[in-house]
Scaffold this active site. Structure first.
Site, PDB file in Angstrom:
ATOM      1  N   LYS A  41     -30.543  73.602 -99.408  1.00 31.19           N
ATOM      2  CA  LYS A  41     -31.592  72.935-100.391  1.00 31.19           C
ATOM      3  C   LYS A  41     -33.028  73.116 -99.674  1.00 31.19           C
ATOM      4  CE  LYS A  41     -32.130  68.663-102.837  1.00 31.19           C
ATOM      5  NZ  LYS A  41     -32.724  69.533-103.914  1.00 31.19           N
ATOM      6  N   GLY A  46     -33.472  71.060 -92.092  1.00 34.38           N
ATOM      7  CA  GLY A  46     -32.694  72.248 -91.529  1.00 34.38           C
ATOM      8  C   GLY A  46     -33.084  73.525 -92.357  1.00 34.38           C
ATOM      9  N   CYS A  47     -33.243  73.315 -93.401  1.00 37.44           N
ATOM     10  CA  CYS A  47     -33.627  74.462 -94.190  1.00 37.44           C
ATOM     11  C   CYS A  47     -35.093  74.898 -93.854  1.00 37.44           C
ATOM     12  CB  CYS A  47     -33.233  74.282 -95.730  1.00 37.44           C
ATOM     13  SG  CYS A  47     -31.486  73.948 -95.973  1.00 37.44           S
ATOM     14  N   THR A  48     -35.924  73.762 -93.787  1.00 36.00           N
ATOM     15  CA  THR A  48     -37.313  74.316 -93.525  1.00 36.00           C
ATOM     16  C   THR A  48     -37.362  74.952 -92.281  1.00 36.00           C
ATOM     17  OG1 THR A  48     -37.991  72.394 -94.808  1.00 36.00           O
ATOM     18  CG2 THR A  48     -39.769  73.204 -93.059  1.00 36.00           C
ATOM     19  N   ALA A  51     -36.091  78.391 -92.549  1.00 34.83           N
ATOM     20  CA  ALA A  51     -37.059  79.259 -93.564  1.00 34.83           C
ATOM     21  C   ALA A  51     -38.458  79.621 -92.525  1.00 34.83           C
ATOM     22  CB  ALA A  51     -37.738  78.682 -94.718  1.00 34.83           C
TER      23      ALA A  51
END
Length: 157
Positions: A41, A46-48, A51
């Site tokens: 998402k 975590g995704c940030t 990325a």
């Protein structure tokens, strides 16, 4: 629920929209290595971190002759906000119906606090310049992952 694509297999083709609506096909990158990573998402902790790590490693990734493509079930509008907020310097692809995640085996049953649901298992696929899967990371742990990918890219050369 399909199994993960394994090293040595031809990478499944895709044609997905980026944040700005352009279509990106795997075949656009023949002759280059592709770091295709699936994440759950946009704009979650975590995704940030993942990325931003790929963003910060971009010069080294390019030097290794590769491109990074991030894929999640979020739509183009969500990707645009995420990209702009964190100044991401690689395409985010919208797999809203999770068909591509399913082809790669990244769409899996997840178990969170005893509640089962389907979703993206954070995973990365390194696709060699000929379009074959060279490496697969399943259940990616974000911290240090960019360095693992860089090391594998350097082994490709």
């Amino acid at each position: 629920m399909s199994d993960f694509v394994e090293p040595g297999q031809k990478a499944p083709a895709f044609n997905l929209a980026t944040a700005d609506g352009t279509k990106v096909k795997l075949s656009d990158f023949l002759g280059k290595a592709v770091v295709l990573y699936f994440y759950p998402k946009d704009d979650t902790p975590g995704c940030t971190r993942e990325a931003c790590a790929f963003r910060d490693a971009q010069a080294d990734i390019k030097k290794a002759g590769a491109v990074v493509l991030g894929v999640s079930p979020d739509d183009a509008a969500s990707h645009t906000k995420f990209r702009d907020k964190f100044k991401l310097n690689f395409p985010l692809l919208a797999d809203t119906d999770h068909k591509i995640a399913e082809k790669y085996g990244a769409w899996r049953e997840k178990n969170m606090y005893g509640k089962k649901s389907m979703g993206i298992q954070r995973s990365t696929f390194l696709i060699d310049p000929a379009g074959k899967v060279a490496r697969v990371w399943k259940r990616v742990s974000v911290d240090g992952h960019d360095q693992q990918v860089l090391a594998a890219l350097n082994e490709l050369e």
